[in-house]
Design a protein around this motif. Sequence first.
Motif, short mmCIF file in Angstrom:
data_model
loop_
_atom_site.label_atom_id
_atom_site.label_comp_id
_atom_site.label_asym_id
_atom_site.label_seq_id
_atom_site.Cartn_x
_atom_site.Cartn_y
_atom_site.Cartn_z
N VAL A 291 -66.26 -27.66 -26.95
CA VAL A 291 -65.46 -27.33 -25.77
C VAL A 291 -65.71 -25.95 -24.22
O VAL A 291 -65.55 -26.61 -23.25
N VAL A 292 -65.88 -24.51 -24.66
CA VAL A 292 -66.69 -23.79 -23.99
C VAL A 292 -68.17 -24.06 -23.91
O VAL A 292 -68.24 -23.25 -22.49
N GLU A 293 -68.60 -25.00 -23.61
CA GLU A 293 -69.82 -25.46 -22.69
C GLU A 293 -69.55 -26.11 -21.78
O GLU A 293 -69.28 -27.33 -22.89
N ALA A 294 -69.53 -25.62 -21.03
CA ALA A 294 -69.37 -27.07 -19.53
C ALA A 294 -69.88 -28.22 -19.59
O ALA A 294 -69.83 -29.13 -19.17
N ASP B 100 -58.36 -33.16 -21.32
CA ASP B 100 -57.34 -32.33 -21.57
C ASP B 100 -58.51 -31.94 -23.06
O ASP B 100 -59.24 -33.09 -23.87
N ARG B 101 -58.12 -31.21 -24.04
CA ARG B 101 -59.16 -30.58 -25.81
C ARG B 101 -57.99 -30.23 -26.17
O ARG B 101 -56.85 -29.19 -25.60
N GLU B 102 -58.37 -30.69 -27.48
CA GLU B 102 -57.61 -30.32 -28.72
C GLU B 102 -58.03 -29.92 -29.54
O GLU B 102 -58.93 -31.00 -30.24
N LYS C 298 -57.22 -17.48 -40.56
CA LYS C 298 -56.08 -18.15 -40.28
C LYS C 298 -56.48 -19.88 -39.44
O LYS C 298 -57.91 -19.44 -39.11
N TRP C 299 -55.88 -20.80 -39.95
CA TRP C 299 -55.87 -21.30 -38.80
C TRP C 299 -55.05 -21.33 -37.27
O TRP C 299 -54.00 -21.08 -36.85
N LEU C 300 -55.66 -21.59 -36.45
CA LEU C 300 -55.20 -21.49 -34.81
C LEU C 300 -55.79 -23.28 -34.12
O LEU C 300 -56.61 -23.68 -35.20
N GLN C 301 -55.03 -23.94 -33.23
CA GLN C 301 -55.22 -24.30 -32.43
C GLN C 301 -55.25 -24.12 -31.66
O GLN C 301 -54.12 -23.70 -30.70
N LEU C 302 -55.82 -24.27 -30.96
CA LEU C 302 -56.10 -25.15 -29.77
C LEU C 302 -56.22 -26.45 -28.62
O LEU C 302 -56.35 -27.07 -29.07
N ARG C 303 -55.10 -25.86 -27.68
CA ARG C 303 -54.87 -27.76 -26.57
C ARG C 303 -55.69 -26.55 -24.82
O ARG C 303 -55.16 -25.11 -25.04
N GLY C 304 -56.48 -27.37 -24.25
CA GLY C 304 -56.39 -26.87 -22.67
C GLY C 304 -57.51 -28.15 -22.27
O GLY C 304 -57.33 -29.09 -22.18
N ARG C 305 -57.73 -27.58 -21.29
CA ARG C 305 -57.41 -28.42 -20.13
C ARG C 305 -58.66 -27.95 -19.22
O ARG C 305 -58.87 -26.66 -19.14
N LEU C 306 -59.99 -28.81 -18.71
CA LEU C 306 -60.78 -27.95 -17.63
C LEU C 306 -60.29 -28.91 -16.79
O LEU C 306 -60.15 -29.88 -16.54
N GLU C 307 -60.30 -27.59 -15.60
CA GLU C 307 -59.68 -27.89 -14.05
C GLU C 307 -61.09 -27.84 -13.30
O GLU C 307 -61.99 -26.78 -13.86
N PRO C 308 -61.08 -29.34 -12.31
CA PRO C 308 -62.81 -29.00 -11.28
C PRO C 308 -62.47 -27.63 -11.00
O PRO C 308 -61.58 -26.96 -9.97
N GLY C 309 -63.99 -27.18 -10.30
CA GLY C 309 -64.24 -26.08 -9.34
C GLY C 309 -63.93 -26.74 -8.48
O GLY C 309 -62.60 -27.48 -7.86
N GLY C 310 -65.17 -26.78 -7.76
CA GLY C 310 -65.27 -26.59 -6.06
C GLY C 310 -64.46 -25.56 -4.82
O GLY C 310 -63.74 -24.48 -5.43
N ASP C 311 -64.13 -25.40 -3.79
CA ASP C 311 -64.19 -24.14 -2.25
C ASP C 311 -64.49 -23.05 -2.95
O ASP C 311 -64.13 -22.46 -3.13
N GLY D 212 -55.44 -23.23 -21.48
CA GLY D 212 -55.03 -23.70 -21.77
C GLY D 212 -54.16 -22.35 -23.04
O GLY D 212 -53.44 -21.35 -22.60
N THR D 213 -53.63 -23.26 -24.16
CA THR D 213 -53.17 -22.32 -25.42
C THR D 213 -53.89 -22.25 -26.62
O THR D 213 -54.65 -23.09 -26.94
N VAL D 214 -53.26 -20.89 -27.43
CA VAL D 214 -54.23 -21.06 -28.71
C VAL D 214 -52.73 -20.92 -29.14
O VAL D 214 -52.29 -19.44 -29.11
N ALA D 215 -52.22 -21.35 -30.65
CA ALA D 215 -51.02 -20.84 -31.64
C ALA D 215 -51.91 -20.78 -32.93
O ALA D 215 -52.47 -21.54 -33.36
N ASP D 216 -50.60 -20.53 -33.59
CA ASP D 216 -50.96 -20.54 -35.33
C ASP D 216 -50.92 -21.57 -35.96
O ASP D 216 -49.47 -22.05 -36.29
N ALA D 217 -52.06 -22.28 -35.83
CA ALA D 217 -51.12 -23.73 -37.02
C ALA D 217 -51.03 -23.53 -38.96
O ALA D 217 -51.01 -24.05 -39.53
N SER D 218 -51.29 -22.34 -39.07
CA SER D 218 -51.22 -22.01 -40.69
C SER D 218 -49.80 -22.14 -41.12
O SER D 218 -49.85 -23.03 -42.11
#
Length: 813
Positions: free
Chosen positions: A225-228, A235-237, A250-263, A271-277
Amino acid sequence: MVEEGAAARGTRVLRVEDALKAVDALPDRAGRLRRVLEQALVFGGAALAAAYTPGEDRELLCLAESAGAPRTLYGVRDSYSAAGGSPVAEAHRTGAPVWLGPEEFAGSAGSRRVPSSGFSLAVLPLPGDGGCLLALTERTGGFGPEDRACLERVAEAVVAPAPAETDEGPELRPDAFSLAMDTGRVEVGAEILRLFALTAADFDGRVETLLGLTVPEDLPSLMSVVEADHMSIGDRELEFRVLQPTGPPKWLQLRGRLEPGGDGRPARLVGTVADASTLRPDVTDVARVQRLAAALATAGTVRDVSQAVVAALRRPLRADRIALAELENDRLAVTVLDPPEPDSWPELWRLEWRTEWPDAPVRAMPTLATALREGRAQIWPAGTALEPALADVGPGGLAVLPLSAAGRTAGVCLIGWDAPHDFGPDERALLTASAGLAGQALMRARAFDAEHELVGMLQRQLLPRRLPELPGAVAVARYLPSTAGLELGGDWYDVIPLPDHHVALVIGDVQGHSTGAATLMGQMRTALRAYAVEGHPPDVVVSRANRLLADMGGDLFATCAYVDLDLEEGSAWCVRAGHLPPVLRHPDGTTEIAEAEGGPPLGVVAQAAFPMSPLRLRPGTVIALTTDGLVESADADIDEGMDALAHALAVSDPAHLGLVADALLGNARRSDDVALLLVRYDGTDTHPLRETWTVWRLPEAVRHARRFTHRTLRSWGVPPADTDAVLLVVSELVTNALVHTDGAVRLDLTLVGGRLRVAVADASPRSPVKPTSIGWEATGGRGILLVEAVSAAWGTLPVSGGKQVWSEIALSR
């Protein structure tokens, strides 16, 4: 290449100017920059065109847009330092164009290492302080005068996007994050810091700090996920575990979206990280059962099953001794005693069972016989009156687990404690679940031998029976089946000869050990071979195999390493799909683990990217490709195993590759299948002579092709007596391509070892058909018959969606 006259060259400049005016008049302003760059491909002869603009701080020149071939193919970066020594920075600072040939480009600052086939580079400043236009071509002559004039027109038409205004945006939510993909700097909310057990003062803003706090087994999914380089916009989850100062992860849940660059801005993952425990139950006992199930899945013999049960239960239960025995009629055949020392067991056991595989009648222990008849787990706490043979096994508590499956008792497991032991409800449930798994495994083990022979025969049929002989190289391969569980696995290897003295080296591993894994292995090997023979580049071959596996909709995935080796030049491209990198042994005896970028395993992400990494070989270099069964085990990780493989390869004698392969497999741990492929690159004694001609669809195209061929043959010293036959073949093949196909046509001439190869490639996949009969009144259809008459051999090959018709002519000298 075709030389154009002055009138044609002037026309090309006028045409690019007209095209740029048409682009400027389009209503779609958002896509204007890319359309302008595409004109550099059409009229400037570029394979890649890219526009760079200054970033917000003016310290970086960032990629604004690109068109053409993938940038990774040429080592072109997303950004360059404005103060650096790269050609992009130089053109931006001086305001003057930079033109580099293959030698200068390969040695220029900021360029990545590429094979020696040679690229030419052009960097032109944009109007004002707007940045630079970068163009690359693979043509032998680089950018000619007219190409440069066209590129200058394109650069003048580029309107670079203005740097984005600084906008810090609203404060992050407590559970939100924002990661800059180029620098690895990450902004996180207060809730995320709490989940990672960090304070604001402790966090340095680096994503590596957060990755270092995760469970190592979850790192591969997080890195994807973190390697472009391995991602596409979207979207990524995923869920992952993070270590805690005390207690379980502890179990965590990641939800994110890669937004393009430019300009001038880098791409960002937000995105967000939440407690999934709260969504997961306590996994302690479940994990133990899962580990036992995984171990039993690969246990092929009764002894393997027994050892797996001991390893899964003794330490978690803190037991002092465990015995497992298989029930054969009315007797017990003990398979494992742990600990194995005789003094650890009751005196009756030592007297009655004197060998490593002791056996005794069940009637010698009536309590045990009753438990086996009832077929359910029995637990006796400390102080229970039992016969001495059982009481001394567990004076502090004894558990007897009948190992049953399909209504039959296959064996028994005895677990004993010396100190008084309190049996809780969770522990009782664990023992009951483990007994059921072990009983089923024992029943499977009895049928293992027959299935073992069947699947072994299938495995041998799916692997290559012999490897091809290679000009300028020697290849050997070995396959070693696992002794744990089924012999049938998903490891495979292949050596695929390709045109123009290329060869593809493939090694892979399908998840699991089953007939399904072996079947999928055969499908993947066939698919990779088919895509390679079609003439696709390595990244396309692996990408198509990945899409094929993803579209099949199965639940298995595969890893693969694919190396395209040029036996003439000693250069290679390596593509990895979740597999181990090659190990290189150089002629001086030094070894290295190749730094080859990798993509995800095949079948995981349908649209994944698989970057190509270059390898440079000298004659005498050995390439070693292997699967993880050779370098990974329960007591050693992959990095240690790869280092050990590199050391063993360094001290070996590459003159005898077969002995080297046998020696490397001699240290293999048999807990998994092992595939090993060794190739020694020796280099070719004679380098072919090659020339290429692009056939333009003009009225005199065939005459131009014949004139090019005649000029080439004369420079190569081909006797005039052979020239007529070659010219006849060229005329017929080029005419057929122009008349019966559309698109580009290319003529290739190759001379090696007294044989001249004529190849004509076109965009049509349909092969020419030799007529069975031709009447005297027919006006066509004789071309292929003439080619066959004067050729020593001829045929067709699929090439990137089209085909190549070739003819080999034996020369008199």
